[in-house]
Scaffold this active site. Structure first.
Site, PDB file in Angstrom:
ATOM      1  N   GLY A 111      45.217  64.847   4.888  1.00 52.97           N
ATOM      2  CA  GLY A 111      45.059  65.609   6.117  1.00 52.97           C
ATOM      3  C   GLY A 111      46.300  65.454   6.983  1.00 52.97           C
ATOM      4  N   GLN A 123      51.036  65.616  14.605  1.00 50.81           N
ATOM      5  CA  GLN A 123      51.817  64.618  13.871  1.00 50.81           C
ATOM      6  C   GLN A 123      53.217  65.112  13.512  1.00 50.81           C
ATOM      7  OE1 GLN A 123      48.302  64.001  11.057  1.00 50.81           O
ATOM      8  NE2 GLN A 123      49.337  62.036  10.922  1.00 50.81           N
ATOM      9  N   CYS A 169      46.684  56.562   7.870  1.00 57.29           N
ATOM     10  CA  CYS A 169      47.220  57.697   8.613  1.00 57.29           C
ATOM     11  C   CYS A 169      48.706  57.811   8.309  1.00 57.29           C
ATOM     12  CB  CYS A 169      46.987  57.463  10.105  1.00 57.29           C
ATOM     13  SG  CYS A 169      47.637  58.783  11.145  1.00 57.29           S
ATOM     14  N   LEU A 170      49.169  59.032   8.087  1.00 55.88           N
ATOM     15  CA  LEU A 170      50.599  59.227   7.802  1.00 55.88           C
ATOM     16  C   LEU A 170      51.453  58.827   9.001  1.00 55.88           C
ATOM     17  CD1 LEU A 170      50.467  62.633   5.862  1.00 55.88           C
ATOM     18  CD2 LEU A 170      50.614  60.311   4.924  1.00 55.88           C
ATOM     19  N   HIS A 207      39.001  62.448  11.919  1.00 56.70           N
ATOM     20  CA  HIS A 207      40.289  61.766  12.104  1.00 56.70           C
ATOM     21  C   HIS A 207      41.361  62.765  12.576  1.00 56.70           C
ATOM     22  CE1 HIS A 207      43.506  58.838  10.581  1.00 56.70           C
ATOM     23  NE2 HIS A 207      44.182  59.950  10.773  1.00 56.70           N
ATOM     24  N   GLU A 208      41.417  63.919  11.922  1.00 54.48           N
ATOM     25  CA  GLU A 208      42.451  64.907  12.272  1.00 54.48           C
ATOM     26  C   GLU A 208      42.186  65.535  13.646  1.00 54.48           C
ATOM     27  OE1 GLU A 208      45.030  64.763  10.585  1.00 54.48           O
ATOM     28  OE2 GLU A 208      44.165  63.759   8.846  1.00 54.48           O
ATOM     29  N   HIS A 210      43.555  63.520  16.380  1.00 51.50           N
ATOM     30  CA  HIS A 210      45.002  63.711  16.611  1.00 51.50           C
ATOM     31  C   HIS A 210      45.260  64.800  17.647  1.00 51.50           C
ATOM     32  CE1 HIS A 210      47.063  61.066  13.847  1.00 51.50           C
ATOM     33  NE2 HIS A 210      46.358  61.476  12.813  1.00 51.50           N
TER      34      HIS A 210
END
Ligand SMILES: [Zn+2]
Length: 171
Positions: free
Chosen positions: A49, A54, A95-96, A137-138, A141
């Site tokens: 994701g 991000q 997480c990236l 989660h996304e 963000h």
């Protein structure tokens, strides 16, 4: 297509609250390029994701693919999520934007998602398990929230210090 730079915690830009995409912006071909670039960046990372926040694009746009073989790309534009149960599930999240760290986070295990697809067409789906976690989660963000915010201040600070040290070493 192009790879985009992924912002890393504790970069303050990750705390920006993203704005909804307007009807005008939905018609702009540049949006399709942005979506393609986000998929390429996510797959290459690799991740399941990626939120626009991000990659320093502060619009309510998320790409997700929880499949093993890149076969279920999902675009979420102006998404809204509603928990469908009081049951909570604990899952290890990464997480990236917080590379190398994985921690347990507790979230509702079943949610309803309402969003627009890449062409601005509305859709709804009910998600469970990994997809439900990923969606929540996304969406966090887009509101400037990171999974480390669910951890104790002690754990969060430890992660922040380690990443800051890495960023200094990289230059
Ligand atoms: Zn993330």
């Amino acid at each position: 297509m192009a790879l985009l730079e992924i912002l890393e915690f504790p970069d303050a830009r990750l705390r920006t609250v993203a704005k909804p995409l307007t009807a005008e912006e939905l018609k702009d071909p540049a949006l399709q390029t942005q979506i393609d670039n986000m998929f390429e960046t996510m797959y290459q990372a690799p991740g399941i994701g990626l939120a626009a926040s991000q990659v320093n694009y502060h619009k309510r746009l998320v790409v997700i693919d929880v499949s093993e073989d890149k076969s279920e790309p999902l675009v979420l534009i102006n998404p809204e999520v509603t928990p469908l149960t009081d049951e909570l599930e604990s899952m290890q999240e990464g997480c990236l934007s917080v590379p190398g760290f994985y921690e347990e986070v507790v979230r509702p295990e079943r949610v309803k998602l309402k969003a627009l697809d890449r062409h601005g067409k509305p859709y709804e789906l009910i998600a469970e398990g990994l997809l439900a976690v990923c969606i929540q989660h996304e969406l966090d963000h887009l509101n400037g929230k990171l999974f480390v915010d669910y951890l104790s201040p002690l754990k969060r600070n430890r992660i922040r210090k380690k990443l800051e040290k890495q960023h200094r070493q990289v230059g």
